[in-house]
Design a protein around this motif. Structure first.
Motif, PDB file in Angstrom:
ATOM      1  N   LYS A 173      -6.521   4.764  -2.781  1.00  0.00           N
ATOM      2  CA  LYS A 173      -6.610   6.089  -3.379  1.00  0.00           C
ATOM      3  C   LYS A 173      -5.389   6.285  -4.263  1.00  0.00           C
ATOM      4  O   LYS A 173      -4.261   6.378  -3.767  1.00  0.00           O
ATOM      5  CB  LYS A 173      -6.655   7.163  -2.301  1.00  0.00           C
ATOM      6  CG  LYS A 173      -7.943   7.183  -1.490  1.00  0.00           C
ATOM      7  CD  LYS A 173      -7.975   8.353  -0.527  1.00  0.00           C
ATOM      8  CE  LYS A 173      -9.304   8.407   0.212  1.00  0.00           C
ATOM      9  NZ  LYS A 173      -9.386   9.582   1.119  1.00  0.00           N
ATOM     10  N   VAL A 174      -5.626   6.332  -5.572  1.00  0.00           N
ATOM     11  CA  VAL A 174      -4.531   6.445  -6.535  1.00  0.00           C
ATOM     12  C   VAL A 174      -4.749   7.681  -7.394  1.00  0.00           C
ATOM     13  O   VAL A 174      -5.784   7.826  -8.036  1.00  0.00           O
ATOM     14  CB  VAL A 174      -4.447   5.197  -7.434  1.00  0.00           C
ATOM     15  CG1 VAL A 174      -3.244   5.313  -8.373  1.00  0.00           C
ATOM     16  CG2 VAL A 174      -4.345   3.935  -6.591  1.00  0.00           C
ATOM     17  N   LEU A 175      -3.784   8.554  -7.403  1.00  0.00           N
ATOM     18  CA  LEU A 175      -3.841   9.772  -8.209  1.00  0.00           C
ATOM     19  C   LEU A 175      -2.976   9.585  -9.441  1.00  0.00           C
ATOM     20  O   LEU A 175      -1.814   9.165  -9.339  1.00  0.00           O
ATOM     21  CB  LEU A 175      -3.320  10.961  -7.394  1.00  0.00           C
ATOM     22  CG  LEU A 175      -3.486  12.354  -8.009  1.00  0.00           C
ATOM     23  CD1 LEU A 175      -4.959  12.736  -8.078  1.00  0.00           C
ATOM     24  CD2 LEU A 175      -2.701  13.385  -7.200  1.00  0.00           C
ATOM     25  N   ARG A 176      -3.544   9.885 -10.618  1.00  0.00           N
ATOM     26  CA  ARG A 176      -2.803   9.696 -11.870  1.00  0.00           C
ATOM     27  C   ARG A 176      -2.431  11.059 -12.448  1.00  0.00           C
ATOM     28  O   ARG A 176      -3.293  11.861 -12.779  1.00  0.00           O
ATOM     29  CB  ARG A 176      -3.640   8.891 -12.864  1.00  0.00           C
ATOM     30  CG  ARG A 176      -3.866   7.452 -12.406  1.00  0.00           C
ATOM     31  CD  ARG A 176      -4.523   6.605 -13.480  1.00  0.00           C
ATOM     32  NE  ARG A 176      -3.654   6.364 -14.619  1.00  0.00           N
ATOM     33  CZ  ARG A 176      -2.815   5.334 -14.711  1.00  0.00           C
ATOM     34  NH1 ARG A 176      -2.732   4.463 -13.712  1.00  0.00           N
ATOM     35  NH2 ARG A 176      -2.074   5.171 -15.772  1.00  0.00           N
ATOM     36  N   LEU A 177      -1.128  11.289 -12.567  1.00  0.00           N
ATOM     37  CA  LEU A 177      -0.601  12.555 -13.040  1.00  0.00           C
ATOM     38  C   LEU A 177       0.296  12.343 -14.254  1.00  0.00           C
ATOM     39  O   LEU A 177       0.630  11.226 -14.601  1.00  0.00           O
ATOM     40  CB  LEU A 177       0.191  13.238 -11.921  1.00  0.00           C
ATOM     41  CG  LEU A 177      -0.527  13.409 -10.577  1.00  0.00           C
ATOM     42  CD1 LEU A 177       0.414  14.010  -9.544  1.00  0.00           C
ATOM     43  CD2 LEU A 177      -1.765  14.268 -10.738  1.00  0.00           C
ATOM     44  N   ASN A 178       0.702  13.459 -14.850  1.00  0.00           N
ATOM     45  CA  ASN A 178       1.585  13.388 -16.009  1.00  0.00           C
ATOM     46  C   ASN A 178       2.820  14.228 -15.748  1.00  0.00           C
ATOM     47  O   ASN A 178       2.712  15.406 -15.451  1.00  0.00           O
ATOM     48  CB  ASN A 178       0.864  13.906 -17.258  1.00  0.00           C
ATOM     49  CG  ASN A 178       1.764  13.886 -18.478  1.00  0.00           C
ATOM     50  OD1 ASN A 178       2.600  13.009 -18.620  1.00  0.00           O
ATOM     51  ND2 ASN A 178       1.604  14.871 -19.351  1.00  0.00           N
ATOM     52  N   TYR A 217       6.349  10.308   0.057  1.00  0.00           N
ATOM     53  CA  TYR A 217       6.153   9.111  -0.766  1.00  0.00           C
ATOM     54  C   TYR A 217       7.493   8.430  -1.028  1.00  0.00           C
ATOM     55  O   TYR A 217       8.556   9.034  -0.894  1.00  0.00           O
ATOM     56  CB  TYR A 217       5.499   9.480  -2.103  1.00  0.00           C
ATOM     57  CG  TYR A 217       4.129  10.094  -1.944  1.00  0.00           C
ATOM     58  CD1 TYR A 217       2.987   9.308  -1.895  1.00  0.00           C
ATOM     59  CD2 TYR A 217       3.992  11.483  -1.816  1.00  0.00           C
ATOM     60  CE1 TYR A 217       1.735   9.888  -1.719  1.00  0.00           C
ATOM     61  CE2 TYR A 217       2.745  12.061  -1.636  1.00  0.00           C
ATOM     62  CZ  TYR A 217       1.620  11.251  -1.585  1.00  0.00           C
ATOM     63  OH  TYR A 217       0.383  11.818  -1.400  1.00  0.00           O
ATOM     64  N   LYS A 218       7.421   7.159  -1.416  1.00  0.00           N
ATOM     65  CA  LYS A 218       8.617   6.443  -1.831  1.00  0.00           C
ATOM     66  C   LYS A 218       8.389   5.888  -3.232  1.00  0.00           C
ATOM     67  O   LYS A 218       7.246   5.707  -3.674  1.00  0.00           O
ATOM     68  CB  LYS A 218       8.981   5.348  -0.841  1.00  0.00           C
ATOM     69  CG  LYS A 218       7.922   4.294  -0.579  1.00  0.00           C
ATOM     70  CD  LYS A 218       8.387   3.335   0.517  1.00  0.00           C
ATOM     71  CE  LYS A 218       7.318   2.287   0.829  1.00  0.00           C
ATOM     72  NZ  LYS A 218       7.754   1.377   1.923  1.00  0.00           N
ATOM     73  N   LEU A 219       9.473   5.633  -3.921  1.00  0.00           N
ATOM     74  CA  LEU A 219       9.428   5.206  -5.317  1.00  0.00           C
ATOM     75  C   LEU A 219       9.242   3.693  -5.389  1.00  0.00           C
ATOM     76  O   LEU A 219      10.151   2.933  -5.097  1.00  0.00           O
ATOM     77  CB  LEU A 219      10.721   5.631  -6.018  1.00  0.00           C
ATOM     78  CG  LEU A 219      10.827   5.410  -7.520  1.00  0.00           C
ATOM     79  CD1 LEU A 219       9.705   6.118  -8.269  1.00  0.00           C
ATOM     80  CD2 LEU A 219      12.194   5.899  -8.015  1.00  0.00           C
ATOM     81  N   GLU A 220       8.039   3.263  -5.803  1.00  0.00           N
ATOM     82  CA  GLU A 220       7.741   1.831  -5.874  1.00  0.00           C
ATOM     83  C   GLU A 220       8.254   1.214  -7.169  1.00  0.00           C
ATOM     84  O   GLU A 220       8.822   0.118  -7.178  1.00  0.00           O
ATOM     85  CB  GLU A 220       6.236   1.596  -5.762  1.00  0.00           C
ATOM     86  CG  GLU A 220       5.863   0.121  -5.806  1.00  0.00           C
ATOM     87  CD  GLU A 220       4.363  -0.099  -5.717  1.00  0.00           C
ATOM     88  OE1 GLU A 220       3.922  -0.703  -4.722  1.00  0.00           O
ATOM     89  OE2 GLU A 220       3.637   0.350  -6.632  1.00  0.00           O
ATOM     90  N   SER A 221       8.045   1.919  -8.291  1.00  0.00           N
ATOM     91  CA  SER A 221       8.509   1.389  -9.577  1.00  0.00           C
ATOM     92  C   SER A 221       8.802   2.541 -10.520  1.00  0.00           C
ATOM     93  O   SER A 221       8.276   3.646 -10.375  1.00  0.00           O
ATOM     94  CB  SER A 221       7.452   0.463 -10.194  1.00  0.00           C
ATOM     95  OG  SER A 221       6.264   1.175 -10.508  1.00  0.00           O
ATOM     96  N   ASP A 274      -2.721   6.656  -1.346  1.00  0.00           N
ATOM     97  CA  ASP A 274      -1.956   5.413  -1.254  1.00  0.00           C
ATOM     98  C   ASP A 274      -0.895   5.337  -2.351  1.00  0.00           C
ATOM     99  O   ASP A 274       0.206   4.839  -2.128  1.00  0.00           O
ATOM    100  CB  ASP A 274      -2.895   4.210  -1.376  1.00  0.00           C
ATOM    101  CG  ASP A 274      -3.896   4.144  -0.243  1.00  0.00           C
ATOM    102  OD1 ASP A 274      -3.464   4.001   0.913  1.00  0.00           O
ATOM    103  OD2 ASP A 274      -5.106   4.251  -0.524  1.00  0.00           O
ATOM    104  N   LYS A 275      -1.261   5.836  -3.535  1.00  0.00           N
ATOM    105  CA  LYS A 275      -0.333   5.780  -4.664  1.00  0.00           C
ATOM    106  C   LYS A 275      -0.478   7.021  -5.540  1.00  0.00           C
ATOM    107  O   LYS A 275      -1.538   7.638  -5.595  1.00  0.00           O
ATOM    108  CB  LYS A 275      -0.594   4.540  -5.535  1.00  0.00           C
ATOM    109  CG  LYS A 275      -0.162   3.213  -4.929  1.00  0.00           C
ATOM    110  CD  LYS A 275      -0.315   2.086  -5.953  1.00  0.00           C
ATOM    111  CE  LYS A 275       0.183   0.758  -5.360  1.00  0.00           C
ATOM    112  NZ  LYS A 275       0.076  -0.341  -6.350  1.00  0.00           N
ATOM    113  N   VAL A 276       0.626   7.337  -6.215  1.00  0.00           N
ATOM    114  CA  VAL A 276       0.623   8.372  -7.253  1.00  0.00           C
ATOM    115  C   VAL A 276       1.283   7.770  -8.482  1.00  0.00           C
ATOM    116  O   VAL A 276       2.398   7.247  -8.408  1.00  0.00           O
ATOM    117  CB  VAL A 276       1.395   9.634  -6.820  1.00  0.00           C
ATOM    118  CG1 VAL A 276       1.349  10.675  -7.930  1.00  0.00           C
ATOM    119  CG2 VAL A 276       0.829  10.198  -5.524  1.00  0.00           C
TER     120      VAL A 276
END
Length: 554
Positions: free
Chosen positions: A55-60, A232-236, A260-262
């Motif tokens: 589950k990946v949410l794409r934000l700006n 959350y933690k900062l992956e990249s 799972d990701k943002v």
């Protein structure tokens, strides 16, 4: 760097936004708590998960965070990421109230001066270290250290000894915060502050892993060194391009986190981010003003209050705005209703006062209703003010005037509307100048601009948050205004224990701002966001920072 309610965190439409309460800033613009480039709005949709079913949410995020150091990133473009990577003692809950965060419980002394916080036994950092009381002591004293030059330091002044230390007149040892033991933090206030738990939800009060920071002062600058304690933690982190968050399995409430990701893009253009939403590259987006009429009533639109104000500051130390009547002339020549309806659009409301609607007084009245309209659109009165001011200064004609705004398509449109109104109603030609955010904030802070755009996004849920921005020597002042009488009103508006009397001081302070007219309100903010099908659970607080802890994508 004020909390309340109004729309248009719509992410790029400006957002900003630097507080602040001190703050824009805000508006809060990086220090105002700004609103500068749409912190949370305008964000993403389906992402290619590589067939993993994640589950990946794409934000700006609009633009690059000013900093992920909680003491430095004092603006919406930093707060929104920080509020999901980290967590303070308290966290705004689903009802927008300050509830337990890293602290599970707390005790308040009978005199309201001492708060004892009990940290969760299972509160951990993303690297597995336990979150301890010393992490808060370290973070807050670092924020207050004059060498840090934190734009958020003023928020710490509620704590005993904090202002003296930050101003260089006191010792760090006298700051009223100490670790009683690993999991117990004691905070002593300078005066009773009934809204202190709300103040602590601001990212400026987030802890810092003191062991990590002592080894690497730049721990916050890159993904591989960043350590947080939030959902959350900062992956990249590809600077100025994108950030990717992943679920933090070490978070004490990780079972609540569904994503799972943002993925945060950094697109500072309203139309571009809308096109990305339409193509499925973003899951949320703000509505371009020119498309408001056709999109605003759609089923996929979230509309909610957002505490904040767009306004313009007058530099009272430079001609011609050293004159109160000339400042009032410009203020009364502005048709705020037209700017809201035809320029910004998206349901925003024109501002006839400085405190946005949504702050409820001890008597149950809304602050805005109780204090009424303090400035209006009155071209004839504006001309009279201009005539009086020019006579007082001996002007045959006004010095050249430049109106400056930070770069954004919406900011430009508002500035052009103001330029036209000043020409039409006052016969004054005003030059326009735009600056990139960092340059703009520095110039405004250094009193290099005559009349300049600002935004203020409330840091916490109390009207004093905005009003304190204009006390003498406040980092958020940026007008050159100084008044012992105003400073006294704000001091009483913070410390008075009789709530009704405290609010009377705040009403009087706001009226004084309008009488002096050191800044003129334009419109209140709101939150208007397009959401892709299946996106749910994003918490958008009227006063606070958007929260992805409960977000999901079906």
């Amino acid at each position: 760097m004020r909390k309340l309610l109004f729309l248009l965190m719509a992410v790029l439409i400006v957002f900003f936004l630097a507080a602040c309460t001190a703050n824009e800033s805000a508006g809060k613009d990086p220090d105002e708590k700004t609103e500068e480039q749409g912190g949370e709005e305008g964000n993403g949709e389906s992402i290619d998960d590589g067939g993993t079913g994640e589950k990946v949410l794409r934000l700006n995020n609009g633009i690059e965070p000013t900093s992920l150091d909680p003491s430095i990133g004092f603006d919406a473009v930093s707060w929104d990421p920080l509020n999901n990577l980290m967590e303070g003692l308290t966290r705004l809950d689903k009802d927008h109230r300050a509830g337990p965060g890293a602290a599970e419980t707390w005790d308040i002394s009978e005199d309201g001066l001492t708060y004892t916080f009990h940290l969760r036994e299972d509160a951990k950092w993303s690297n597995g270290d336990p979150v301890v009381a010393e992490d808060f002591v370290y973070a807050w004293k670092y924020m207050l250290d004059p060498e840090t030059a934190s734009p958020a330091a003023f928020l710490g002044y509620f704590i005993e000894g904090a202002e003296a230390y930050n101003s260089g007149a006191g010792s760090v040892d006298d700051v009223g915060v100490k670790a009683v033991d690993e999991k117990t933090l004691e905070v002593t206030l300078a005066a009773p502050t009934g809204f202190f738990l709300d103040v602590l939800t601001n990212p400026a009060f987030f802890p810092i892993n003191h062991k990590v920071a002592q080894e690497n002062p730049n721990w916050h600058a890159e993904a591989d060194s960043f350590v947080g304690n939030g959902p959350y933690k900062l992956e990249s982190w590809e600077h100025d391009v994108e950030m990717v968050f992943v679920k933090n399995e070490n978070y004490w409430d990780a079972s609540t986190v569904k994503l799972d990701k943002v993925h945060f893009a950094m697109v500072n253009d309203t139309n571009t981010q809308y096109q990305m939403f339409e193509s499925g590259e973003l899951d949320t987006a703000s509505i371009p003003p020119e498309m408001s009429d056709q999109l605003i009533d759609g089923d996929n639109v979230f509309i909610g209050p957002y505490g904040g104000l767009e306004f313009y500051r007058f530099n009272v130390t430079t001609e011609p705005f050293q004159n109160e009547n000339i400042r009032k002339a410009f203020a009364y020549a502005i048709n705020r209703a037209d700017i809201a309806e035809f320029v910004v659009k998206n349901g925003v409301e024109p501002a006839y006062g400085y405190i946005s609607p949504g702050f409820t007084s001890p008597t149950g009245a809304d602050f805005r209703d109780a204090n009424g309209d303090l400035v209006s659109f009155d071209p004839e009165l504006a001309k009279q003010y201009l005539e009086d001011g020019m006579a007082e200064e001996g002007y045959d004609e006004l010095p050249e005037i430049t109106l400056t705004y930070n770069t954004s398509d919406t900011n430009k449109a508002v500035a052009e509307a103001l330029q036209s109104m000043f020409q039409e109603h006052l016969g004054i030609e005003v030059k326009l100048e735009n600056m990139e955010w960092g340059v703009f904030v520095e110039a405004q802070q250094n009193l290099e601009l005559q009349m300049s755009r600002s935004s203020f996004i409330n840091d916490y849920n109390d009207p004093v948050n905005f009003l304190e921005s204009f006390i003498t020597d406040s980092y958020m002042n940026r007008t050159g205004f100084a008044s012992d009488a105003y400073d006294d009103l704000i001091a009483k508006g913070k410390s008075e224990t009789d709530d009704e009397k405290r609010w009377e001081y705040l009403y009087e302070a706001e009226k004084m701002l309008a009488e002096e007219m050191i800044a003129t309100p334009i419109r209140y903010y709101n939150t208007v966001v397009l959401e892709a099908d299946g996106v749910e659970g994003i918490l958008r607080h009227p006063v606070g920072y958007f929260d992805l802890k409960y977000a999901d994508k079906k």
